[in-house]
Design an enzyme around this catalytic site. Structure first.
Site, PDB file in Angstrom:
ATOM      1  CE  LYS A  42      -3.980  -2.152   2.076  1.00  0.00           C
ATOM      2  NZ  LYS A  42      -4.783  -2.394   3.251  1.00  0.00           N
ATOM      3  CB  SER A 135      -7.196   1.332   7.878  1.00  0.00           C
ATOM      4  OG  SER A 135      -7.335   0.259   8.763  1.00  0.00           O
TER       5      SER A 135
HETATM    6  N1  COA Z   1     -13.097  -3.776  10.163  1.00  0.00           N
HETATM    7  C1  COA Z   1     -12.633  -2.648   9.622  1.00  0.00           C
HETATM    8  N2  COA Z   1     -11.830  -2.613   8.562  1.00  0.00           N
HETATM    9  C2  COA Z   1     -11.473  -3.787   8.045  1.00  0.00           C
HETATM   10  C3  COA Z   1     -11.920  -5.009   8.541  1.00  0.00           C
HETATM   11  C4  COA Z   1     -12.770  -4.972   9.656  1.00  0.00           C
HETATM   12  N3  COA Z   1     -13.248  -6.079  10.204  1.00  0.00           N
HETATM   13  N4  COA Z   1     -11.402  -5.994   7.795  1.00  0.00           N
HETATM   14  C5  COA Z   1     -10.658  -5.408   6.864  1.00  0.00           C
HETATM   15  N5  COA Z   1     -10.699  -4.082   7.008  1.00  0.00           N
HETATM   16  C6  COA Z   1     -10.062  -3.077   6.167  1.00  0.00           C
HETATM   17  C7  COA Z   1      -8.606  -2.901   6.461  1.00  0.00           C
HETATM   18  O1  COA Z   1      -8.398  -1.898   7.428  1.00  0.00           O
HETATM   19  C8  COA Z   1      -8.077  -2.495   5.115  1.00  0.00           C
HETATM   20  O2  COA Z   1      -8.326  -1.133   4.935  1.00  0.00           O
HETATM   21  P1  COA Z   1      -7.444  -0.246   3.962  1.00  0.00           P
HETATM   22  O3  COA Z   1      -7.355  -0.963   2.644  1.00  0.00           O
HETATM   23  O4  COA Z   1      -8.195   0.986   3.891  1.00  0.00           O
HETATM   24  O5  COA Z   1      -6.105  -0.139   4.644  1.00  0.00           O
HETATM   25  C9  COA Z   1      -8.958  -3.228   4.121  1.00  0.00           C
HETATM   26  O6  COA Z   1     -10.133  -3.514   4.831  1.00  0.00           O
HETATM   27  C10 COA Z   1      -8.365  -4.483   3.606  1.00  0.00           C
HETATM   28  O7  COA Z   1      -8.057  -5.301   4.716  1.00  0.00           O
HETATM   29  P2  COA Z   1      -7.280  -6.663   4.533  1.00  0.00           P
HETATM   30  O8  COA Z   1      -7.880  -7.460   3.456  1.00  0.00           O
HETATM   31  O9  COA Z   1      -7.152  -7.281   5.884  1.00  0.00           O
HETATM   32  O10 COA Z   1      -5.945  -6.185   3.956  1.00  0.00           O
HETATM   33  P3  COA Z   1      -4.721  -5.841   4.696  1.00  0.00           P
HETATM   34  O11 COA Z   1      -3.879  -5.061   3.785  1.00  0.00           O
HETATM   35  O12 COA Z   1      -5.054  -5.207   5.997  1.00  0.00           O
HETATM   36  O13 COA Z   1      -4.063  -7.304   4.934  1.00  0.00           O
HETATM   37  C11 COA Z   1      -2.899  -9.367   4.283  1.00  0.00           C
HETATM   38  C12 COA Z   1      -3.854  -8.228   3.899  1.00  0.00           C
HETATM   39  C13 COA Z   1      -1.839  -8.886   5.253  1.00  0.00           C
HETATM   40  C14 COA Z   1      -3.659 -10.471   4.958  1.00  0.00           C
HETATM   41  C15 COA Z   1      -2.292  -9.885   2.957  1.00  0.00           C
HETATM   42  O14 COA Z   1      -1.881  -8.778   2.199  1.00  0.00           O
HETATM   43  C16 COA Z   1      -1.095 -10.786   3.159  1.00  0.00           C
HETATM   44  O15 COA Z   1      -1.228 -11.894   3.632  1.00  0.00           O
HETATM   45  N6  COA Z   1       0.087 -10.299   2.817  1.00  0.00           N
HETATM   46  C17 COA Z   1       1.349 -11.023   2.987  1.00  0.00           C
HETATM   47  C18 COA Z   1       1.932 -11.396   1.637  1.00  0.00           C
HETATM   48  C19 COA Z   1       1.344 -12.678   1.134  1.00  0.00           C
HETATM   49  O16 COA Z   1       1.366 -13.703   1.786  1.00  0.00           O
HETATM   50  N7  COA Z   1       0.828 -12.633  -0.103  1.00  0.00           N
HETATM   51  C20 COA Z   1       0.279 -13.807  -0.736  1.00  0.00           C
HETATM   52  C21 COA Z   1      -1.141 -14.021  -0.343  1.00  0.00           C
HETATM   53  S1  COA Z   1      -2.179 -13.576  -1.680  1.00  0.00           S
END
Ligand code: COA
Length: 171
Positions: A42, A135
């Site tokens: 991001k 977020s």
């Molecule tokens: N309440 C409020 N907001 C929520 C939520 C909840 N229950 N669940 C998710 N969100 C929001 C998050 O804050 C985030 O907001 P933003 O995009 O505005 O920052 C958005 O929804 C997406 O959340 P999420 O899907 O959990 O993404 P993330 O970036 O927070 O996390 C990972 C994603 C870390 C799980 C994923 O990127 C990952 O595993 N990365 C590691 C690399 C990897 O293994 N890649 C291969 C797998 S494809």
């Protein structure tokens, strides 16, 4: 009862929606690892990983958690590597709108393809009042000095306002 579960995310910053998932997940598992992604792709990250961990720890300490040990850690690289390293049984993901579903299936299938470690993914539906939350929306409300109390804890609200002042060149 699950032995060890993981709840990963960027948490930039942790919102009440995340805390709702953490609280509900804590009732299902003996140990919950909240894993903060360090090398996020991001582009608009506001808080350093240390700051995000601090915000999480502070907010989690205000939750009414009974029989679950919660630890907050940073991670880099693939989630499945962490799942292997920490010997995790269950991956917790929150589902908000239907639009989350497609991405979550893609993530889950990719993760399962990348490891031989057996684990289950459990999706918890967001509570209705947090369905729309993210977020980035919270950061946007903070930027425009909107009311944050519905979305984040008082501590996170204070830190968000500090960050906005820093970005505006005020200390
Ligand atoms: N309440 C409020 N907001 C929520 C939520 C909840 N229950 N669940 C998710 N969100 C929001 C998050 O804050 C985030 O907001 P933003 O995009 O505005 O920052 C958005 O929804 C997406 O959340 P999420 O899907 O959990 O993404 P993330 O970036 O927070 O996390 C990972 C994603 C870390 C799980 C994923 O990127 C990952 O595993 N990365 C590691 C690399 C990897 O293994 N890649 C291969 C797998 S494809």
């Amino acid at each position: 009862m699950i032995k060890r579960a993981i709840y990963p995310g960027s948490f930039d910053p942790v919102t009440k929606g995340h805390l709702d998932i953490i609280h509900r997940a804590s009732k299902l598992t003996e140990e919950l690892i909240v894993a903060v992604l360090q090398n996020s792709s991001k582009s608009n990250i506001w808080f350093s990983v240390e700051e995000r961990i601090n915000l999480l720890k502070h907010s989690i300490s205000e939750l009414d958690v009974e029989n679950c040990k919660i630890k907050v850690i940073a991670f880099k690289g693939l989630l499945v590597d962490l799942i292997e390293r920490e010997d995790v049984d269950v991956l917790i993901r929150g589902l908000r709108a239907v639009s989350d579903y497609e991405y979550e299936v893609q993530l889950d299938l990719t993760n399962k393809q990348l490891t031989k470690k057996e684990f289950e993914t459990i999706f918890l539906n967001s509570s209705r009042k947090y369905l729309y939350l993210s977020s980035s929306i919270v950061r946007d409300v903070a930027l425009h000095k909107g009311e944050l109390k519905y979305f984040v804890t008082d501590y996170v609200k204070k830190e968000l306002m500090k960050k906005v002042d820093e970005m505006n060149g005020k200390k």
